[in-house]
Design a protein around this motif. Structure first.
Motif, mmCIF file in Angstrom:
data_model
loop_
_atom_site.group_PDB
_atom_site.id
_atom_site.type_symbol
_atom_site.label_atom_id
_atom_site.label_comp_id
_atom_site.label_asym_id
_atom_site.label_seq_id
_atom_site.Cartn_x
_atom_site.Cartn_y
_atom_site.Cartn_z
ATOM 1 N N VAL A 385 23.710 4.171 -3.079
ATOM 2 C CA VAL A 385 22.868 3.085 -2.578
ATOM 3 C C VAL A 385 21.546 3.683 -2.108
ATOM 4 O O VAL A 385 21.464 4.879 -1.809
ATOM 5 C CB VAL A 385 23.540 2.302 -1.428
ATOM 6 N N VAL A 386 20.517 2.845 -2.047
ATOM 7 C CA VAL A 386 19.187 3.332 -1.658
ATOM 8 C C VAL A 386 18.618 2.442 -0.556
ATOM 9 O O VAL A 386 17.880 1.494 -0.829
ATOM 10 C CB VAL A 386 18.230 3.363 -2.867
ATOM 11 N N PRO A 387 18.963 2.712 0.706
ATOM 12 C CA PRO A 387 18.332 1.969 1.796
ATOM 13 C C PRO A 387 16.852 2.307 1.884
ATOM 14 O O PRO A 387 16.434 3.406 1.511
ATOM 15 C CB PRO A 387 19.093 2.444 3.037
ATOM 16 N N VAL A 388 16.069 1.353 2.375
ATOM 17 C CA VAL A 388 14.615 1.489 2.388
ATOM 18 C C VAL A 388 14.109 1.598 3.827
ATOM 19 O O VAL A 388 14.475 0.793 4.690
ATOM 20 C CB VAL A 388 13.947 0.286 1.693
ATOM 21 N N ILE A 389 13.266 2.605 4.067
ATOM 22 C CA ILE A 389 12.595 2.769 5.364
ATOM 23 C C ILE A 389 11.202 2.175 5.217
ATOM 24 O O ILE A 389 10.347 2.741 4.513
ATOM 25 C CB ILE A 389 12.521 4.248 5.771
ATOM 26 N N ARG A 390 10.973 1.061 5.847
ATOM 27 C CA ARG A 390 9.720 0.326 5.658
ATOM 28 C C ARG A 390 8.577 0.949 6.458
ATOM 29 O O ARG A 390 8.762 1.368 7.603
ATOM 30 C CB ARG A 390 9.903 -1.150 6.033
ATOM 31 N N ASP A 391 7.407 0.973 5.830
ATOM 32 C CA ASP A 391 6.194 1.520 6.454
ATOM 33 C C ASP A 391 6.432 2.935 6.967
ATOM 34 O O ASP A 391 6.028 3.287 8.085
ATOM 35 C CB ASP A 391 5.710 0.610 7.589
ATOM 36 N N ALA A 392 7.059 3.748 6.138
ATOM 37 C CA ALA A 392 7.336 5.137 6.517
ATOM 38 C C ALA A 392 6.045 5.914 6.746
ATOM 39 O O ALA A 392 6.019 6.877 7.514
ATOM 40 C CB ALA A 392 8.173 5.819 5.439
ATOM 41 N N ASP A 393 4.961 5.502 6.076
ATOM 42 C CA ASP A 393 3.689 6.210 6.237
ATOM 43 C C ASP A 393 3.103 6.042 7.626
ATOM 44 O O ASP A 393 2.219 6.816 8.021
ATOM 45 C CB ASP A 393 2.676 5.724 5.185
ATOM 46 N N ALA A 394 3.577 5.044 8.378
ATOM 47 C CA ALA A 394 3.051 4.810 9.727
ATOM 48 C C ALA A 394 3.997 5.332 10.799
ATOM 49 O O ALA A 394 3.765 5.126 11.992
ATOM 50 C CB ALA A 394 2.805 3.314 9.938
ATOM 51 N N MET A 395 5.062 6.024 10.399
ATOM 52 C CA MET A 395 6.073 6.490 11.355
ATOM 53 C C MET A 395 5.843 7.942 11.764
ATOM 54 O O MET A 395 5.276 8.731 11.007
ATOM 55 C CB MET A 395 7.474 6.376 10.745
ATOM 56 N N SER A 396 6.346 8.276 12.949
ATOM 57 C CA SER A 396 6.337 9.663 13.410
ATOM 58 C C SER A 396 7.568 10.379 12.860
ATOM 59 O O SER A 396 8.467 9.755 12.283
ATOM 60 C CB SER A 396 6.374 9.708 14.944
ATOM 61 N N PHE A 397 7.639 11.698 13.049
ATOM 62 C CA PHE A 397 8.804 12.459 12.615
ATOM 63 C C PHE A 397 10.075 11.905 13.265
ATOM 64 O O PHE A 397 11.104 11.744 12.599
ATOM 65 C CB PHE A 397 8.642 13.941 12.988
#
Length: 510
Positions: A385-397
């Motif tokens: 399965v491939v869960p999606v992390i939304r707006d990963a480009d705006a997230m911190s480590f």
């Protein structure tokens, strides 16, 4: 007081309809907004609700009759005084079945167990497991069964406390969204033998097959089937309780006409198997999830022009940085510092420079995404399965690590929702956790790129003219050559390599 039940507005340019089915008969008590009958037009099916609580009087337009807009369908005697009591009691019983109902001497009302909403674009599921059997007592919200769709597993809780009186969809059966799975008797166990279960089962048998004796097909559908010379068993009904509608007949005829032209290639034929070998084989039906994975992977190969480019990255600096700060990181943020956050950050930076890897093809258009919804492939006992992390480009480590940990746990537990696996723009797949040294990942349509991570292995490398042992990882970028050129693919992979070999570039946005 008598109230008239009239034909409602049927829609633009629609002036008449056919009375398809009456759900009530004269003398029946009805509640306000309870469905009385169903009308069928040449475009849609319209349900007619009761305008008030009371008793259905005369039915003016019987089944099969054609009526115009605002025509009189039936009369209704509104409830007043003692006449209102049955409707009120019925409403109360339907809204909140309680144990006290069973002790009143009349027995508990049957409570249907329905298929819940399955998610966007998902209309059916397979019953994978029943946790209870007929006669078992259950508490409200206790899990009764588990359904399996193309993408996720859905648990069905008990709508009330009581006894499971009948299972209408056995394990392996396919059910539609909103269909009936079982019947419960709310309240005490003594009510399990209620006589209402029989009609409920009969009605649901008609729902699952569309051909039950308790459900009448639309008159226009019967006429169309007679004219076409086809049997009702050849048509899948989409109307209420599986009733066959006129458009269902048209769809069945169209499917039959196009079947020879669109017939799939014959399945691969098994070679000869000896009786001894056959006795030692085990045949297991593919799960719906596995069937969907197979179909999507093959569709990706048939649609996209998949090409893979490779590189390798020296993980020395990332590993040193991680070892230096992992304890402080976990103490402050409550989550372990892994490699995935570094790779996610590196990919987000590279996607800004090479936006076509983060784009998709829509017909003759290219859709560029000014955001990154990062898919993180996860292996589960049920499949990939491939869960999606939304707006990963705006997230911190820390935010990325927390999201990956949470999504990974939900994936392993089979708790991911449909929404959590939709909308990804790019995917990272880490085969290294299984020991893979190198592989070519397959695209996750409609995405145009996927990065494959692999095992970290110590190898001799030439560094500043000297041979040194370095922790190296092979990287693989599979991309859709219809939209991504070789230059863009290589540039993307080089930028990821540079960011990982010198993590300070991530901080300085270089």
């Amino acid at each position: 007081m008598t109230t008239e039940v009239r034909v409602p507005t049927l829609g633009e340019s629609v002036t008449e309809a056919t009375v398809a089915t009456w759900f009530k008969k004269p003398g029946d008590s009805v509640n306000a907004d309870e469905m009385l009958c169903e009308l069928e037009t040449d475009k849609v099916t319209v349900e007619v609700p009761s305008p008030a609580a009371g008793t259905l009087g005369e039915i003016v337009a019987g089944e099969g009759e054609t009526v115009g807009v605002d025509a009189l369908l039936a009369t209704l005697t509104e409830a007043n005084g003692t006449a209102a009591a049955p409707a009120a009691a019925e409403t109360k019983a339907a809204a909140a079945p309680a144990p006290s109902d069973a002790s009143s001497g009349g027995g508990s009302a049957p409570v249907p167990v329905m298929v819940p909403a399955l998610g966007e674009s998902v209309s059916e599921a397979t019953v994978s497991s029943w946790f209870k059997k007929v006669g078992d007592s259950v508490a409200q919200d206790e899990m009764l069964c588990e359904l399996e769709t193309d993408k996720v597993s859905v648990e069905v809780p008990a709508p009330a406390s009581g006894v499971l009186t009948e299972i209408l969809a056995e394990e392996g059966a396919t059910v539609n969204a909103g269909g009936k799975l079982a019947v419960m008797s709310a309240g005490e166990a003594g009510a399990a033998g209620g006589t209402d279960a029989g009609p409920a089962a009969e009605a649901d048998g008609a729902t699952s097959t569309g051909q039950g004796t308790g459900v009448k097909n639309a008159p226009s559908a019967e006429k169309a089937m007679a004219e076409a010379g086809i049997d009702a068993s050849q048509v899948k009904g989409t109307g209420r309780d599986g009733r066959i509608m006129k458009e269902d007949v048209a769809a069945a005829l169209a499917a039959a006409k196009s079947a020879p032209a669109s017939a799939p290639a014959p399945a691969q034929v098994r070679g000869p198997v000896t009786a001894d070998d056959a006795a030692r084989e085990e045949r297991v039906k593919m799960t719906r999830l596995r069937q969907t994975i197979a179909k999507r992977l093959k569709d990706a190969q048939n649609t996209a022009a998949i090409l893979t480019t490779y590189n390798e990255v020296d993980m020395t600096e990332v590993m040193a940085l991680r070892n230096q700060y992992k304890d402080q990181f976990e103490k402050k943020h409550g989550v372990r510092l892994g490699f995935m956050s570094f790779f996610t950050k590196a990919c987000c930076h590279a996607l800004k420079e090479v936006p076509e890897v983060n784009a998709e093809i829509d017909g003759t258009d290219i859709v560029y995404k000014n955001f990154v919804h990062m898919g993180v492939a996860a292996g589960t006992p049920q499949g990939l399965v491939v869960p999606v992390i939304r707006d990963a480009d705006a997230m911190s480590f820390a935010e990325i690590e927390k999201a990956i940990a949470e999504k990974g746990k939900r994936a392993r537990d089979g708790k991911l929702s449909m929404a959590e696996m939709q909308g990804g723009t790019f995917t990272i797949s880490n085969g290294g956790v299984y020991g893979s040294l190198m592989s070519s990942p397959i695209l996750n349509p409609p995405q145009s790129g996927i990065l494959g991570m692999h095992k970290i292995q110590d190898r001799p490398m030439v560094v500043n003219g000297e041979i040194k042992i370095r922790p190296m990882m092979y990287l693989a970028l599979s991309y859709d050559h219809r939209i991504v050129d070789g230059k863009g693919a290589v540039t993307f992979l080089v930028r990821v390599k540079e960011a990982l070999e010198d993590p300070r570039r991530l901080l300085m946005d270089l």
